[in-house]
Write an enzyme that holds these catalytic residues in place. Structure first.
Site, mmCIF file in Angstrom:
data_model
loop_
_atom_site.group_PDB
_atom_site.id
_atom_site.type_symbol
_atom_site.label_atom_id
_atom_site.label_comp_id
_atom_site.label_asym_id
_atom_site.label_seq_id
_atom_site.Cartn_x
_atom_site.Cartn_y
_atom_site.Cartn_z
ATOM 1 N N LYS A 115 -52.665 39.530 -25.998
ATOM 2 C CA LYS A 115 -51.685 39.569 -24.880
ATOM 3 C C LYS A 115 -50.451 40.155 -25.778
ATOM 4 O O LYS A 115 -50.090 39.966 -26.522
ATOM 5 C CB LYS A 115 -51.655 38.116 -24.099
ATOM 6 C CG LYS A 115 -51.044 37.241 -25.153
ATOM 7 C CD LYS A 115 -50.325 35.893 -24.428
ATOM 8 C CE LYS A 115 -49.771 34.805 -25.621
ATOM 9 N NZ LYS A 115 -49.275 33.692 -25.023
ATOM 10 N N LYS A 141 -50.288 28.138 -32.678
ATOM 11 C CA LYS A 141 -48.960 28.369 -33.187
ATOM 12 C C LYS A 141 -48.801 27.542 -34.619
ATOM 13 O O LYS A 141 -48.081 28.410 -35.560
ATOM 14 C CB LYS A 141 -47.655 28.061 -32.187
ATOM 15 C CG LYS A 141 -47.594 28.816 -31.133
ATOM 16 C CD LYS A 141 -46.213 28.431 -30.399
ATOM 17 C CE LYS A 141 -46.212 29.380 -29.160
ATOM 18 N NZ LYS A 141 -45.082 28.804 -28.389
ATOM 19 N N LYS A 165 -44.049 37.777 -27.688
ATOM 20 C CA LYS A 165 -42.821 37.892 -28.686
ATOM 21 C C LYS A 165 -43.102 37.445 -30.022
ATOM 22 O O LYS A 165 -42.637 37.904 -31.127
ATOM 23 C CB LYS A 165 -41.517 37.074 -28.028
ATOM 24 C CG LYS A 165 -41.564 36.022 -27.800
ATOM 25 C CD LYS A 165 -40.560 35.143 -26.850
ATOM 26 C CE LYS A 165 -41.197 33.943 -26.448
ATOM 27 N NZ LYS A 165 -40.982 33.752 -25.061
HETATM 28 P P1 TYM Z 1 -43.048 31.624 -22.169
HETATM 29 O O1 TYM Z 1 -41.537 31.641 -22.169
HETATM 30 O O2 TYM Z 1 -43.795 31.949 -23.518
HETATM 31 O O3 TYM Z 1 -43.460 32.752 -20.842
HETATM 32 C C1 TYM Z 1 -42.520 32.667 -19.929
HETATM 33 C C2 TYM Z 1 -43.752 33.073 -18.663
HETATM 34 O O4 TYM Z 1 -44.214 34.516 -18.971
HETATM 35 C C3 TYM Z 1 -45.905 34.519 -19.206
HETATM 36 N N1 TYM Z 1 -46.267 35.442 -19.940
HETATM 37 C C4 TYM Z 1 -47.139 36.455 -19.856
HETATM 38 N N2 TYM Z 1 -47.577 36.736 -18.429
HETATM 39 C C5 TYM Z 1 -48.559 37.750 -18.612
HETATM 40 N N3 TYM Z 1 -48.768 38.583 -19.799
HETATM 41 C C6 TYM Z 1 -48.241 38.200 -20.791
HETATM 42 N N4 TYM Z 1 -48.540 38.813 -21.817
HETATM 43 C C7 TYM Z 1 -47.286 37.110 -20.856
HETATM 44 N N5 TYM Z 1 -46.483 36.519 -21.854
HETATM 45 C C8 TYM Z 1 -45.888 35.638 -21.061
HETATM 46 C C9 TYM Z 1 -45.945 32.914 -19.411
HETATM 47 O O5 TYM Z 1 -47.411 32.596 -18.879
HETATM 48 C C10 TYM Z 1 -44.923 32.182 -18.676
HETATM 49 O O6 TYM Z 1 -45.174 32.076 -17.471
HETATM 50 N N6 TYM Z 1 -44.629 26.723 -21.806
HETATM 51 C C11 TYM Z 1 -44.045 27.800 -20.940
HETATM 52 C C12 TYM Z 1 -42.445 27.549 -20.659
HETATM 53 C C13 TYM Z 1 -42.432 26.412 -19.764
HETATM 54 C C14 TYM Z 1 -42.894 26.399 -18.497
HETATM 55 C C15 TYM Z 1 -42.675 24.883 -18.010
HETATM 56 C C16 TYM Z 1 -43.564 26.800 -17.621
HETATM 57 C C17 TYM Z 1 -41.798 25.150 -20.159
HETATM 58 N N7 TYM Z 1 -42.013 24.283 -18.956
HETATM 59 C C18 TYM Z 1 -42.892 24.305 -16.744
HETATM 60 C C19 TYM Z 1 -43.996 26.519 -16.214
HETATM 61 C C20 TYM Z 1 -43.645 25.156 -15.992
HETATM 62 C C21 TYM Z 1 -43.900 29.225 -22.017
HETATM 63 O O7 TYM Z 1 -43.774 28.932 -23.091
HETATM 64 O O8 TYM Z 1 -43.591 30.310 -21.294
#
Ligand code: TYM
Length: 334
Positions: free
Chosen positions: A197, A114, A200
Site C-alpha cells: 500500500k 511497526k 508515508k
Molecule cells: P492514518 O493516519 O494512517 O491514515 C488515514 C486514513 O487513510 C487510510 N489510508 C489508505 N487508504 C487507502 N489506501 C492507502 N494506501 C491508504 N493509506 C492510508 C487509512 O486507512 C485511514 O483511514 N489509526 C488511524 C487513525 C485513527 C482513526 C481513529 C481512524 C485514529 N483514531 C478512529 C478511524 C477512527 C490511522 O493511522 O490512519
C-alpha cells in the site's frame, strides 16, 4: 429522524496527506458530511506513539486540519477537531485498556509491522495500546460508521469487541460501530511497488503522491510508475497490479468505470494513460492545495475553527464519558 453518526481520524505525521489517505478515507469523509452527523479528528495523541519533534507536530497538526478544510470539510456541516483538545479520549482509552486482554492487543498486526522496524523492545507501550485509543475515539461518539482504508479493519474489529464486552459487563453504553470501507479505493498501492500500500512510513518518495505536491512532481512520479512489460491496459490485481492501481485511481477521481477506461485506452499504451492520469490527479489536488494554503495563511482563524470543533465534540464525548465513569463504579466528585 436523526442522521447516523460517523467518526474517523487521521494522523498529523507528515507534511501532507497522500493519495491513499485521500481516496481511501478523506473523500468519503467529505461525502458523508451531508448524509451523516459527522465527526473528524486529527489524532495527535496517536502521533506521539512514535517520537515527534514538538514544533513539527504543532505545525503538522495545523497543516492536517487545513487540508481537511481544504479538501471540502465544512465546519457548518460537520465537526472537525484535534484529538488532544478533548481529554475524554485519553480517559476512555485507559478504561478500555483495562478491558483489553494482553494477548488480544498482541495480535494487532499494525503493531507487529511497526515495531518490527525498531524492534519490539524499543517500541513504546503507547504504540502497543494504539488501537485501544482508536477504539476510544470511535466509542466516545456513539458512532455508527467509520470510513477508513483496509489497513484499519482489524482495529475496527477490536473496537467492536471492546464495545460489546463493555456493554455486556456494565450494561448498554456504546453503539457498536461498523467499518465503512470501499473496496475499489481501500488499498491504493505504492507507485513503485504496487504489491504494497502507499504509505508515508513504508513508501519511497517516488512511490507516494502527496495532496500538497507540486504538479511537475506529480507528473514525474506518475510517468515513472511501475507497470509491466505486456503493455496491455487491463485491470488484473494478481498479474497486473501496477496498471490496476493506475486504473483504480483514474476511475475514483473521474467517476468513469474501470471497464470504460479499459475500453477507451485499449491499444493506447501506458504512456498515454499515465499522461492523462497525471492531469486528472493534478486537477483534483490543485484546488485543495490552494484552499489549504489560504487556511494556513490565517492561523488564528484556523485555531478558532478547531476550538469550535472541540467544543462541539466535547458535548458528545462528555456525556459518554460520564456514563462510563458511573457504570465502572467511580465515585462522582461531591
Ligand atoms: P492514518 O493516519 O494512517 O491514515 C488515514 C486514513 O487513510 C487510510 N489510508 C489508505 N487508504 C487507502 N489506501 C492507502 N494506501 C491508504 N493509506 C492510508 C487509512 O486507512 C485511514 O483511514 N489509526 C488511524 C487513525 C485513527 C482513526 C481513529 C481512524 C485514529 N483514531 C478512529 C478511524 C477512527 C490511522 O493511522 O490512519
Amino acid at each position: 429522524m436523526s442522521r447516523p453518526r460517523v467518526l474517523s481520524g487521521i494522523q498529523p505525521t507528515a507534511d501532507s496527506f497522500h493519495l491513499g489517505n485521500y481516496l481511501g478515507a478523506l473523500r468519503q469523509w467529505v461525502a458523508m458530511q451531508d448524509s451523516h452527523d459527522a465527526f473528524y479528528c486529527v489524532v495527535d495523541l496517536h502521533a506521539i506513539t512514535v517520537p515527534q519533534d514538538p514544533a513539527l507536530l504543532r505545525r503538522r497538526t495545523r497543516v492536517a486540519a487545513a487540508q481537511l478544510f481544504g479538501a471540502g470539510l465544512d465546519p457548518d456541516r460537520c465537526t472537525v477537531f484535534v484529538q488532544s483538545h478533548v481529554p475524554e479520549h485519553a480517559e476512555l482509552a485507559w478504561v478500555l485498556s483495562c478491558q483489553t486482554g494482553f494477548g488480544e492487543a498482541s495480535r494487532m498486526v499494525q503493531f507487529k509491522d511497526k515495531s518490527a522496524k525498531s524492534g519490539a523492545d524499543t517500541a513504546s507501550v503507547g504504540l502497543f495500546t494504539y488501537p485501544i485509543l482508536q477504539a476510544a475515539d470511535i466509542l466516545l461518539y456513539q458512532t455508527d460508521e467509520v470510513p477508513v482504508g483496509e489497513d484499519q479493519r482489524q482495529h475496527l474489529e477490536l473496537t467492536r469487541d471492546l464495545a460489546q464486552r463493555f456493554n455486556h459487563r456494565y450494561g448498554r453504553t456504546f453503539v457498536i460501530p461498523r467499518p465503512y470501507i470501499l473496496a475499489d479505493v481501500a488499498k491504493i498501492a505504492d507507485l513503485q511497488d504496487p504489491e504494497i500500500k502507499m504509505s508515508k512510513s513504508a513508501s519511497s518518495p517516488q512511490g507516494i503522491i502527496d495532496v500538497l505536491e507540486d504538479p511537475a512532481s506529480i507528473r514525474r512520479k506518475i510517468g515513472r510508475a511501475v507497470t509491466d512489460a505486456d503493455a496491455e491496459i487491463r485491470a488484473d490485481e494478481k498479474t497486473k497490479p501496477g496498471v490496476t492501481n493506475l486504473l483504480r485511481i483514474y476511475s475514483a477521481l473521474t467517476g468513469e468505470s474501470v471497464a470504460a477506461l479499459e475500453k477507451r485506452y485499449s491499444g493506447a499504451g501506458y504512456g498515454t494513460l499515465k499522461k492523462d492520469l497525471a492531469e486528472v490527479v493534478v486537477d483534483a489536488f490543485a484546488p485543495i492545495r490552494e484552499r489549504t494554503e489560504q487556511m494556513l495563511a490565517d492561523e488564528a482563524q484556523l485555531d478558532q475553527m478547531l476550538a469550535h470543533g472541540a467544543a462541539r465534540a466535547r458535548k458528545v464525548a462528555g456525556p459518554t464519558m460520564a456514563a462510563v465513569r458511573d457504570r465502572i463504579g467511580f465515585l462522582s466528585p461531591a
